[in-house]
Design a protein around this motif. Structure first.
Motif, mmCIF file in Angstrom:
data_model
loop_
_atom_site.group_PDB
_atom_site.id
_atom_site.type_symbol
_atom_site.label_atom_id
_atom_site.label_comp_id
_atom_site.label_asym_id
_atom_site.label_seq_id
_atom_site.Cartn_x
_atom_site.Cartn_y
_atom_site.Cartn_z
ATOM 1 N N VAL A 349 24.852 -4.071 90.915
ATOM 2 C CA VAL A 349 24.556 -2.717 90.427
ATOM 3 C C VAL A 349 24.296 -2.827 88.929
ATOM 4 C CG1 VAL A 349 25.377 -0.352 90.212
ATOM 5 C CG2 VAL A 349 26.075 -1.725 92.169
ATOM 6 N N VAL A 350 23.079 -2.455 88.499
ATOM 7 C CA VAL A 350 22.715 -2.578 87.084
ATOM 8 C C VAL A 350 22.169 -1.254 86.566
ATOM 9 C CG1 VAL A 350 22.220 -5.047 87.269
ATOM 10 C CG2 VAL A 350 20.365 -3.411 87.588
ATOM 11 N N GLY A 351 22.232 -1.097 85.262
ATOM 12 C CA GLY A 351 21.756 0.120 84.618
ATOM 13 C C GLY A 351 22.500 0.325 83.314
ATOM 14 N N LEU A 507 19.588 -5.689 94.277
ATOM 15 C CA LEU A 507 20.165 -4.836 93.240
ATOM 16 C C LEU A 507 19.985 -3.360 93.565
ATOM 17 C CD1 LEU A 507 18.651 -6.565 90.049
ATOM 18 C CD2 LEU A 507 20.915 -6.980 91.002
ATOM 19 N N PHE A 508 21.001 -2.564 93.207
ATOM 20 C CA PHE A 508 20.844 -1.126 93.080
ATOM 21 C C PHE A 508 20.634 -0.867 91.591
ATOM 22 C CE2 PHE A 508 23.736 -0.022 96.974
ATOM 23 C CZ PHE A 508 22.711 -0.383 97.814
ATOM 24 N N VAL A 509 19.457 -0.350 91.244
ATOM 25 C CA VAL A 509 19.105 -0.170 89.835
ATOM 26 C C VAL A 509 19.216 1.307 89.459
ATOM 27 C CG1 VAL A 509 17.326 -0.510 88.084
ATOM 28 C CG2 VAL A 509 17.553 -2.153 89.960
ATOM 29 N N PHE A 510 20.066 1.595 88.469
ATOM 30 C CA PHE A 510 20.236 2.950 87.937
ATOM 31 C C PHE A 510 19.444 3.064 86.641
ATOM 32 C CE2 PHE A 510 23.615 2.634 90.876
ATOM 33 C CZ PHE A 510 24.113 3.906 91.137
ATOM 34 N N ASP A 511 18.707 4.163 86.490
ATOM 35 C CA ASP A 511 17.985 4.398 85.237
ATOM 36 C C ASP A 511 18.203 5.850 84.824
ATOM 37 O OD1 ASP A 511 16.356 5.858 86.953
ATOM 38 O OD2 ASP A 511 14.833 4.294 87.092
ATOM 39 N N GLN A 512 17.351 6.366 83.973
ATOM 40 C CA GLN A 512 17.517 7.726 83.462
ATOM 41 C C GLN A 512 17.079 8.791 84.472
ATOM 42 O OE1 GLN A 512 19.199 8.110 80.712
ATOM 43 N NE2 GLN A 512 19.230 5.897 80.366
ATOM 44 N N THR A 513 16.490 8.367 85.601
ATOM 45 C CA THR A 513 16.120 9.319 86.651
ATOM 46 C C THR A 513 17.296 9.475 87.608
ATOM 47 O OG1 THR A 513 15.245 7.693 88.204
ATOM 48 C CG2 THR A 513 13.770 8.453 86.455
ATOM 49 N N TYR A 523 19.162 -10.640 89.152
ATOM 50 C CA TYR A 523 18.866 -9.971 87.887
ATOM 51 C C TYR A 523 17.686 -10.617 87.168
ATOM 52 C CZ TYR A 523 19.070 -8.095 83.235
ATOM 53 O OH TYR A 523 18.709 -7.498 82.057
ATOM 54 N N THR A 524 17.625 -11.951 87.153
ATOM 55 C CA THR A 524 16.525 -12.626 86.455
ATOM 56 C C THR A 524 15.182 -12.258 87.075
ATOM 57 O OG1 THR A 524 17.937 -14.463 85.749
ATOM 58 C CG2 THR A 524 15.564 -14.874 85.817
ATOM 59 N N ASP A 525 15.134 -12.188 88.416
ATOM 60 C CA ASP A 525 13.900 -11.761 89.096
ATOM 61 C C ASP A 525 13.502 -10.363 88.627
ATOM 62 O OD1 ASP A 525 13.951 -14.085 90.634
ATOM 63 O OD2 ASP A 525 15.118 -13.156 92.226
ATOM 64 N N PHE A 526 14.474 -9.467 88.630
ATOM 65 C CA PHE A 526 14.231 -8.077 88.225
ATOM 66 C C PHE A 526 13.748 -8.009 86.775
ATOM 67 C CE2 PHE A 526 16.239 -4.384 86.048
ATOM 68 C CZ PHE A 526 15.465 -3.377 86.597
ATOM 69 N N ARG A 527 14.370 -8.796 85.909
ATOM 70 C CA ARG A 527 14.025 -8.768 84.489
ATOM 71 C C ARG A 527 12.601 -9.280 84.253
ATOM 72 N NH1 ARG A 527 15.410 -5.485 80.648
ATOM 73 N NH2 ARG A 527 15.091 -6.388 78.608
ATOM 74 N N GLU A 528 12.221 -10.300 84.987
ATOM 75 C CA GLU A 528 10.861 -10.835 84.848
ATOM 76 C C GLU A 528 9.819 -9.786 85.211
ATOM 77 O OE1 GLU A 528 10.797 -14.342 87.211
ATOM 78 O OE2 GLU A 528 11.841 -15.570 85.719
ATOM 79 N N ILE A 529 10.089 -9.038 86.283
ATOM 80 C CA ILE A 529 9.167 -7.968 86.682
ATOM 81 C C ILE A 529 9.094 -6.900 85.601
ATOM 82 C CG2 ILE A 529 8.797 -6.101 88.350
ATOM 83 C CD1 ILE A 529 8.124 -8.803 89.483
#
Length: 631
Positions: A349-351, A507-513, A523-529
């Protein structure tokens, strides 16, 4: 050769009748960036406090280069003496800071007087003269990167994590030549950690820091100092080099001990044959005997943490979220989120801080009810929740009583039983520590005790909220091995990228929405994207974990292309390759759990597992692409 920034000479310190280190000596050159490592309770934070002048040594001395400017970030900084963020940031002893602080105070006044306006004009002239606007630019940049925007916010209204960021900003803004950092990445967002490591790596200053973040350590530091059995050992290079050289160092120590034991038997025979009156013996030979005896009797045994707890069986139904939503103060945190958890699923879980990650965890466990939606929990699902903040025990309580209150004995994965005392010993709490008070434990030891309490409940659905905070690297490696083979579900919130990359499947990705994204990969895969999107490059298409519903338009379906002959062959081979790779990974994991102590071999096995994980990820992505075409 660069001058020495700080020199530590024959430093000795004891705490609660335990000797942390004895007559340790080392120096840090100007421009050197050093990581201090060691197991929880070995004295890392105490050593930093002594060097920073916040604590006293029993013996020895610390000497800094003349007129060197030192900044210190404590593990849990105390800003209670300040009223607002602005008060804590501006340093009255720093000329530019003092001028800008007064200028901002007057500019932000709601009803300035004529004298105030005249003073602002004088301050502008003084700031121009000292070219202090550059300092203001740097100040705004650092505050912005650390997410500190409201300078008038009161310190008393801020969380510990927010106060840590303010203390970090202050340490950086002091423009130090020597920077001392105790767990600088704790409570920071992943974006901030990445910015901080780039910033520190690029600065021409000396650094001494304690950190458990292995990526951060590798990218910032060029030397590692380890505290081990009260002594220090220095290793030039990164974390992988440290593991390799540590293994060699241990071999040398064992060889020296064996040599000393052989020599000791000869010297002991000589001592016995000589007259009892010491004066008749050669003094140098007697001294050499006692030095040899000390080397021969040195304790090189290593206490290794073990986690062998049995996992509770899971039923077919584990946990199902059906369109759950939650709001605070009229603002939606997440809306209509659905997910069916599968056995063995490992989710990160990231955000950013404040996007609702901890609230989401509390909704899952039933500590907070969702506003709408349904949570369907399986009958056999048992949560284990490791909170990000240490749960304070009665400081006067004995360590063993904390565990005995849960159970006097517990079943292991092999069916045998183990007592509370034996279990504590496996978690690196020796008998002497078990019967001491909780108040005498270090911060990391308290976290390790909290982890043991969670695992003792025998959960099959583990929720870990910032589990790496304050745990040493050795403990983290053992925890990662355990979680890698944990048969139940794992949901982990962490800012430790190494920890996330090793363990999670998606990952469950939390953002401002108010939408939670489900991202397939670590996480590294997600960050590269994310980086590709920011740079304007076309990001590689990532298939969704949850299959999309079939399109209603049948005309479009008729025009959908089919797999070519070569793609069909590739599709079949991919399944076989993935199965072979996973089988090899299982073999390596068994080897890692076999008790092998050679760090070189362990590093090779771990590297091969990482390579296998990367290869499997690539092949699974390709398999998903082909399976979508195949329908």
């Amino acid at each position: 050769m660069p001058p020495i920034a700080v020199s530590v000479e024959k430093l000795t310190r004891s705490f609660n009748e335990k000797q942390l280190f004895e007559e340790i000596t080392f120096g840090i050159d100007q421009g050197q960036k050093v990581a201090l490592v060691g197991v929880n309770g070995c004295g890392k934070s105490t050593l930093l406090n002594i060097i920073a002048g916040k604590d006293q040594q029993d013996e020895g001395r610390v000497s800094f280069q003349k007129d060197i400017k030192v900044s210190y970030l404590a593990q849990s900084p105390d800003l209670s003496g300040f009223e607002t963020v602005l008060d804590s940031i501006f340093d009255p002893t720093h000329p530019e800071s003092r001028l800008l602080g007064e200028y901002w105070d007057l500019v932000e006044k709601e009803d300035p007087t004529m004298d105030d306006q005249l003073r602002v004009q004088d301050l502008v002239s003084a700031i121009d003269e000292r070219n202090a606007w550059d300092y203001e630019y740097k100040l705004k940049e650092i505050l912005g990167k650390l997410g500190i925007n409201d300078l008038n916010q009161t310190i008393s209204s801020m969380s510990g994590g927010q106060q840590k960021r303010i203390a970090l900003a202050k340490a950086l803004l002091d423009e130090p030549e020597f920077l001392i950092l105790d767990e600088p990445t704790n409570h920071l967002d992943l974006d901030i950690i990445e910015w901080l490591e780039e910033y520190l790596a690029s600065q021409n200053l000396s650094i001494l820091m304690v950190t458990h973040d292995r990526y951060f350590l590798d990218r910032v530091c060029n030397e590692i100092i380890e505290i081990d059995r009260g002594q220090i050992f220095k290793y030039k290079g990164n974390y992988a080099y440290y593991l390799e050289k540590k293994s060699e160092q241990e071999e040398i120590q064992h060889a020296e001990k064996a040599k000393a034991k052989n020599l000791l038997s000869k010297e002991l025979d000589w001592m016995r044959r000589q007259p009892k009156a010491r004066g008749t013996k050669a003094k140098y030979r007697v001294d050499a005997f006692y030095e040899t005896e000390k080397k021969a009797k040195v304790d090189l045994s290593k206490a290794n943490m073990e986690i062998k707890l049995a996992g509770r069986r899971q039923g077919k139904k584990i946990l199902e979220l059906k369109n759950i939503s939650k709001s605070w103060g009229g603002e939606a945190i997440f809306t209509k989120f659905s997910h069916v958890f599968a056995r063995g699923e490992k989710i990160g879980v990231v955000g950013q801080n404040g996007t609702g990650k901890s609230t989401f965890l509390n909704v899952l466990t039933g500590e907070i009810a969702p506003d709408t939606g349904e949570i369907d929990q399986g009958l056999n699902t048992a949560f284990g929740y490791y909170h990000q903040h240490t749960i304070e025990e009665d400081p006067g309580k004995k360590v063993i009583d904390v565990i005995s209150e849960i159970a006097d004995a517990i079943e292991l994965d092999d069916g045998s039983q183990i007592t509370a005392s034996q279990l504590l010993n496996q978690f690196l709490f020796p008998p002497k520590t078990q019967y001491s008070q909780v108040s005498k434990l270090s911060g990391g030891e308290k976290r390790r005790l909290q982890l043991l309490k969670v695992l003792m409940a025998n959960p099959n659905f583990l929720i870990l909220d910032e589990p790496t905070n304050d745990l040493d690297i050795v403990t983290l490696n053992v925890l990662e091995d355990y979680l890698d083979n944990f048969p139940g579900c794992l949901l982990v919130v962490s800012h430790d990228r190494y920890f996330m990359d090793r363990l999670v499947d998606h990952l469950f990705v939390f953002d401002q929405t108010d939408e939670i994204q489900d991202y397939p990969g670590n996480y590294t895969d997600f960050r590269e994207i994310q980086d590709e999107k920011k740079s304007g490059k076309s990001a590689k298409k990532v298939p969704s974990i949850t299959p999309s519903p079939e399109p209603a338009n049948t005309q479009k379906q008729e025009g959908k292309r089919k797999l070519t002959y070569s793609e069909k062959e590739e599709f079949g081979l991919l399944e076989k390759d993935i199965a072979k790779l996973n089988a090899r990974k299982a073999e390596l994991e068994e080897l890692l759990n076999s008790g092998e102590s050679d760090h070189v071999i362990l590093t090779e096995w771990s590297s091969e597992i990482q390579t296998i994980n990367d290869t499997v990820d690539e092949k699974e992505m390709r398999w998903l692409e082909l399976s979508e075409i195949a329908g």
